[in-house]
Design an enzyme around this catalytic site. Structure first.
Site, PDB file in Angstrom:
ATOM      1  N   ASN A   1      -5.114  -7.548  26.221  1.00  0.00           N
ATOM      2  CA  ASN A   1      -3.656  -7.670  26.245  1.00  0.00           C
ATOM      3  C   ASN A   1      -3.102  -7.868  27.656  1.00  0.00           C
ATOM      4  OD1 ASN A   1      -4.132  -5.082  27.157  1.00  0.00           O
ATOM      5  ND2 ASN A   1      -3.099  -4.053  25.470  1.00  0.00           N
TER       6      ASN A   1
ATOM      7  N   ARG B   1       1.758   2.397  34.683  1.00  0.00           N
ATOM      8  CA  ARG B   1       1.787   3.756  34.165  1.00  0.00           C
ATOM      9  C   ARG B   1       3.007   4.471  34.735  1.00  0.00           C
ATOM     10  NH1 ARG B   1      -0.932   1.807  30.974  1.00  0.00           N
ATOM     11  NH2 ARG B   1      -2.973   2.452  30.159  1.00  0.00           N
TER      12      ARG B   1
ATOM     13  N   GLN C   1       4.130  10.243  26.906  1.00  0.00           N
ATOM     14  CA  GLN C   1       4.409   9.237  25.887  1.00  0.00           C
ATOM     15  C   GLN C   1       4.053   9.801  24.517  1.00  0.00           C
ATOM     16  OE1 GLN C   1       4.043   5.055  28.362  1.00  0.00           O
ATOM     17  NE2 GLN C   1       2.470   5.480  26.880  1.00  0.00           N
TER      18      GLN C   1
ATOM     19  N   HIS D   1       6.563   1.805  25.101  1.00  0.00           N
ATOM     20  CA  HIS D   1       5.353   1.159  25.631  1.00  0.00           C
ATOM     21  C   HIS D   1       4.867   0.104  24.644  1.00  0.00           C
ATOM     22  CE1 HIS D   1       1.315   1.864  27.948  1.00  0.00           C
ATOM     23  NE2 HIS D   1       1.696   0.598  27.930  1.00  0.00           N
TER      24      HIS D   1
END
Length: 386
Positions: free
Chosen positions: A147, A285, A314, A333
């Site tokens: 990705n 991050r 998260q 995210h």
């Protein structure tokens, strides 16, 4: 028989499965550097389907159960009494996504004596305590490059959204307004700006390549300098450190892994050296940026905008200040979890599991920790103890 514990994000609010938006996906031959795409022996899913949520199961259930393994899939990952913790004690394999990370701390690894493989369905394994994995002989792997382009496209989108003031303008139009002055009072051209990336690996370099046609001046810093031919091709300016680079940039994008050298990097001191009214993009991050320092910089005007889709923890709590700070372009995210990317990281997850259960070597580029040491991509990106 092995027990595979898979932690995925919850299903859509409207129920599963959602309707397919497109009929199929474009066929890619390979990644930009020539690396081949995931190549499992077969897949049991439809490319373009939602695979990363609980009911999607990364398309793994038939494959695992036909081989006699147990698959447990859950979104409940936090707290001592979570379903994740209840099943971790006898799990052989843990699969998690960076977008809904199951934090494999040293304490959790200590309580998982059967754990042999921690697999990231995506890229970025900082939710695993790598030193503890090394100490306990746990292999850590991720689906490298699956990705990276997805994230790079998201970065370019966020840069343009901030610089052109797109999100507030879209909101005005959606609410029935026509307040052109309000729309353009914070809108600029990207052309002619200085744009720099902290790290120029797969994602950072892809961002640089996509920005070059915008006629911007490109900068980068990285622990591994790019080949001279790439610097010349893209007219890149190299800087020895982020501290040396950011004073020269109007836009800074962070594309580095989280480790001891990058944790809290963008604090009050570093942000103060940036050009007033610069933009900061962070799809790496959340802990690379100091949470309160970002808020203060936006409120003072030192930063004209901050966008990213990475938070800590998260999922972020409802009162996280990045949800309400001015001039932000935050998303959950999602940058690396497009349906296109999901097809690749689901296939890559199966490829790694086929190698693991078949006793054949996992691709070197997928490895982060193996044989009690950093390996493959991990040896390139991380340092032991960091």
């Amino acid at each position: 028989m092995a027990k595979v514990l898979c932690v995925l994000y919850p299903d859509p609010s409207g129920g599963y499965p959602p309707p397919l938006v497109r009929d199929g996906l474009p066929q890619l031959e390979h990644y930009p550097d020539g690396q081949t795409l995931p190549s499992p022996s077969a897949i049991d899913f439809t490319p373009g389907a939602l695979l990363g949520s609980v009911s999607g199961e990364l398309g793994l259930r038939r494959f695992l159960e036909d081989a006699g393994h147990e698959l447990v899939v859950t979104a409940d990952k936090d707290g001592d009494n979570s379903e994740f913790d209840r099943h971790l004690a006898d799990a052989d394999v843990v699969i998690s996504q960076p977008f809904w990370p199951a934090y494999l701390t040293a304490e959790r690894i200590e309580k998982a004596p059967n754990l042999k493989l921690a697999l990231t369905a995506g890229i970025g394994s900082d939710h695993v305590d790598l030193d503890a994995a090394i100490a306990h002989g746990v292999t850590v792997a991720e689906v490298t490059y699956c990705n990276s382009i997805s994230v790079a496209e998201h970065v370019v989108m966020m840069i343009l959204s901030l610089v052109r003031n797109y999100l507030p303008s879209n909101r005005i139009a959606s609410e029935g307004g026509w307040d052109i002055s309000d729309c353009v009072s914070r809108a600029f051209d990207l052309e002619g700006m200085d744009v720099g990336t902290v790290a120029a690996g797969r994602i950072g370099l892809a961002v640089l390549r996509r920005l070059a046609p915008f006629d911007v001046r490109l900068h980068y810093t990285d622990r591994h300098r790019l080949p001279t031919e790439i610097e010349q091709e893209l007219n890149l300016t190299f800087h020895e450190s982020a501290a040396a680079m950011v004073p020269h940039c109007d836009v800074v994008t962070v594309n580095a892994p989280l480790h001891s050298e990058t944790r809290g990097m963008f604090d009050d001191d570093l942000i103060a050296t940036m050009r007033r009214g610069a933009y900061l993009i962070n799809t790496a991050r959340g802990l690379i940026a100091d949470r309160e320092a970002v808020v203060r910089a936006l409120e003072s005007g030192q930063l004209a905008g901050y966008a990213g889709d990475v938070w800590y923890p998260q999922p972020a709590p409802p009162d996280h200040p990045w949800r309400s700070m001015p001039n932000h372009g935050m998303t959950p995210h999602i940058s690396g979890s497009t349906l296109s990317a999901q097809a690749r990281y689901a296939a890559g997850t199966r490829e790694i599991l086929e190698s693991f259960f078949g006793g054949t070597p996992v691709r070197d580029e997928y490895l982060i920790v193996d044989g009690g040491k950093l390996a493959g991509a991990g040896a390139h990106s991380y340092s032991k103890g960091g």
